[in-house]
Design a protein around this motif. Structure first.
Motif, PDB file in Angstrom:
ATOM      1  N   GLU A 115      14.666   3.467   2.640  1.00 46.57           N
ATOM      2  CA  GLU A 115      16.037   3.087   2.274  1.00 46.57           C
ATOM      3  C   GLU A 115      16.572   1.985   3.185  1.00 46.57           C
ATOM      4  N   ARG A 116      16.148   2.017   4.437  1.00 47.01           N
ATOM      5  CA  ARG A 116      16.587   1.013   5.409  1.00 47.01           C
ATOM      6  C   ARG A 116      15.739  -0.253   5.339  1.00 47.01           C
ATOM      7  N   GLY A 117      14.733  -0.269   4.471  1.00 51.09           N
ATOM      8  CA  GLY A 117      13.912  -1.461   4.299  1.00 51.09           C
ATOM      9  C   GLY A 117      12.673  -1.503   5.161  1.00 51.09           C
ATOM     10  N   VAL A 118      12.300  -0.381   5.734  1.00 52.32           N
ATOM     11  CA  VAL A 118      11.098  -0.328   6.567  1.00 52.32           C
ATOM     12  C   VAL A 118       9.894  -0.037   5.688  1.00 52.32           C
ATOM     13  N   ASP A 119       8.925  -0.930   5.726  1.00 43.82           N
ATOM     14  CA  ASP A 119       7.652  -0.744   5.046  1.00 43.82           C
ATOM     15  C   ASP A 119       6.656  -0.307   6.114  1.00 43.82           C
ATOM     16  N   LEU A 120       6.025   0.828   5.904  1.00 46.09           N
ATOM     17  CA  LEU A 120       5.080   1.338   6.906  1.00 46.09           C
ATOM     18  C   LEU A 120       3.942   0.361   7.162  1.00 46.09           C
ATOM     19  N   ASP A 121       3.635  -0.476   6.184  1.00 43.38           N
ATOM     20  CA  ASP A 121       2.611  -1.490   6.393  1.00 43.38           C
ATOM     21  C   ASP A 121       3.021  -2.478   7.487  1.00 43.38           C
ATOM     22  N   ASP A 122       4.324  -2.734   7.611  1.00 43.71           N
ATOM     23  CA  ASP A 122       4.801  -3.620   8.679  1.00 43.71           C
ATOM     24  C   ASP A 122       4.554  -3.005  10.048  1.00 43.71           C
ATOM     25  N   LEU A 123       4.757  -1.695  10.159  1.00 45.37           N
ATOM     26  CA  LEU A 123       4.469  -1.016  11.428  1.00 45.37           C
ATOM     27  C   LEU A 123       2.969  -1.036  11.700  1.00 45.37           C
ATOM     28  N   ALA A 124       2.178  -0.772  10.669  1.00 41.95           N
ATOM     29  CA  ALA A 124       0.721  -0.779  10.831  1.00 41.95           C
ATOM     30  C   ALA A 124       0.228  -2.150  11.290  1.00 41.95           C
ATOM     31  N   ALA A 125       0.833  -3.207  10.777  1.00 42.24           N
ATOM     32  CA  ALA A 125       0.422  -4.561  11.171  1.00 42.24           C
ATOM     33  C   ALA A 125       0.708  -4.817  12.645  1.00 42.24           C
ATOM     34  N   ILE A 126       1.866  -4.370  13.126  1.00 34.25           N
ATOM     35  CA  ILE A 126       2.176  -4.533  14.553  1.00 34.25           C
ATOM     36  C   ILE A 126       1.161  -3.777  15.402  1.00 34.25           C
ATOM     37  N   THR A 162      -9.824  -0.843  12.426  1.00 35.52           N
ATOM     38  CA  THR A 162      -9.560  -1.331  11.076  1.00 35.52           C
ATOM     39  C   THR A 162      -8.134  -0.942  10.678  1.00 35.52           C
ATOM     40  N   MET A 163      -7.604  -1.652   9.683  1.00 34.57           N
ATOM     41  CA  MET A 163      -6.281  -1.298   9.173  1.00 34.57           C
ATOM     42  C   MET A 163      -6.296   0.104   8.555  1.00 34.57           C
ATOM     43  N   ALA A 164      -7.392   0.477   7.951  1.00 33.19           N
ATOM     44  CA  ALA A 164      -7.490   1.822   7.374  1.00 33.19           C
ATOM     45  C   ALA A 164      -7.328   2.874   8.467  1.00 33.19           C
ATOM     46  N   ARG A 165      -7.983   2.639   9.595  1.00 33.41           N
ATOM     47  CA  ARG A 165      -7.881   3.580  10.712  1.00 33.41           C
ATOM     48  C   ARG A 165      -6.458   3.592  11.274  1.00 33.41           C
ATOM     49  N   VAL A 166      -5.846   2.428  11.387  1.00 29.30           N
ATOM     50  CA  VAL A 166      -4.466   2.343  11.870  1.00 29.30           C
ATOM     51  C   VAL A 166      -3.542   3.139  10.950  1.00 29.30           C
ATOM     52  N   ASN A 167      -3.709   2.968   9.635  1.00 27.75           N
ATOM     53  CA  ASN A 167      -2.876   3.714   8.690  1.00 27.75           C
ATOM     54  C   ASN A 167      -3.096   5.214   8.807  1.00 27.75           C
ATOM     55  N   GLU A 168      -4.327   5.623   9.052  1.00 29.21           N
ATOM     56  CA  GLU A 168      -4.622   7.043   9.251  1.00 29.21           C
ATOM     57  C   GLU A 168      -3.891   7.559  10.490  1.00 29.21           C
ATOM     58  N   TYR A 169      -3.979   6.820  11.585  1.00 30.72           N
ATOM     59  CA  TYR A 169      -3.302   7.224  12.820  1.00 30.72           C
ATOM     60  C   TYR A 169      -1.782   7.215  12.653  1.00 30.72           C
ATOM     61  N   LEU A 170      -1.269   6.249  11.921  1.00 27.40           N
ATOM     62  CA  LEU A 170       0.170   6.182  11.666  1.00 27.40           C
ATOM     63  C   LEU A 170       0.619   7.412  10.877  1.00 27.40           C
ATOM     64  N   MET A 199       0.841  -1.192   0.000  1.00 27.45           N
ATOM     65  CA  MET A 199       0.000   0.000   0.000  1.00 27.45           C
ATOM     66  C   MET A 199       0.875   1.241   0.000  1.00 27.45           C
ATOM     67  N   ASN A 200       0.560   2.218  -0.796  1.00 27.30           N
ATOM     68  CA  ASN A 200       1.293   3.465  -0.816  1.00 27.30           C
ATOM     69  C   ASN A 200       0.735   4.364   0.274  1.00 27.30           C
ATOM     70  N   ASN A 201       1.495   4.518   1.359  1.00 20.77           N
ATOM     71  CA  ASN A 201       1.037   5.291   2.503  1.00 20.77           C
ATOM     72  C   ASN A 201       1.118   6.796   2.280  1.00 20.77           C
ATOM     73  N   ARG A 202       1.590   7.222   1.131  1.00 27.26           N
ATOM     74  CA  ARG A 202       1.708   8.651   0.857  1.00 27.26           C
ATOM     75  C   ARG A 202       0.454   9.219   0.196  1.00 27.26           C
ATOM     76  N   LYS A 203      -0.581   8.430   0.046  1.00 32.04           N
ATOM     77  CA  LYS A 203      -1.785   8.891  -0.623  1.00 32.04           C
ATOM     78  C   LYS A 203      -2.636   9.796   0.263  1.00 32.04           C
TER      79      LYS A 203
END
Length: 165
Positions: free
Chosen positions: A23-34, A47-55, A1-5
């Motif tokens: 660059e370091r290999g961190v995908d924001l989706d991995d943080l959202a999943a945790i 919801t994951m959508a809400r988590v991504n919004e809060y992130l 998912m492109n978190n910059r949208k």
């Protein structure tokens, strides 16, 4: 998912941090999943959508961005041999008595209240998901990034606690 949208002002600090994480290999989706997996038991309607919004909200906080830039640069500069001794050795070895990495991380964890301290202690100890990857990777300088990731997860978890309390 492109978190910059998400519709946020385009800031240099945000782009710097997100780019360095990528660059370091961190995908924001991995943080959202945790975040999602650790909070769903406390808030079943999350919801994951809400988590991504809060992130994304957290990633646009100046307090987070300023500390994240320092943390990411200290790891990078140390790995590149651009930090003088004895600081370089202290950072490379992630000396337990150093504490600067945790201090910067705690400032991030607390951006939504002191619940972040408890959250950070938990995520720093259990090292879930991508946090564990950076804690155990001895091929790179990760003194700050593992704590940064735990702090971001802790902060967003704190925001969720406040939203649903």
């Amino acid at each position: 998912m492109n978190n910059r949208k998400f519709k946020y002002p385009d800031t240099k600090a945000y782009e710097f941090v997100v780019s360095r994480l990528e660059e370091r290999g961190v995908d924001l989706d991995d943080l959202a999943a945790i975040i999602y997996n650790s909070q769903i038991e406390f808030e079943p309607t999350l919801t994951m959508a809400r988590v991504n919004e809060y992130l994304q909200d957290a990633l646009h906080k100046r307090e987070l961005l300023n500390n994240a830039m320092v943390m990411l640069e200290l790891d990078r500069l140390t790995e590149a041999g651009e930090v003088a001794e004895p600081l370089s050795s202290i950072i490379k070895n992630d000396a337990g008595v150093f504490g600067v990495d945790e201090t910067l991380a705690l400032q991030i964890a607390n951006i939504y209240g002191t619940i972040g301290t408890t959250n950070f202690g938990y995520f720093d100890r259990v090292k879930k998901g991508i946090i564990a990857k950076y804690d155990s990777d001895k091929g790179h300088v990760n003194t700050f990034i593992d704590d940064l990731l735990a702090a971001i997860v802790a902060a967003v978890s704190g925001k969720i606690a406040h939203q649903y309390a």
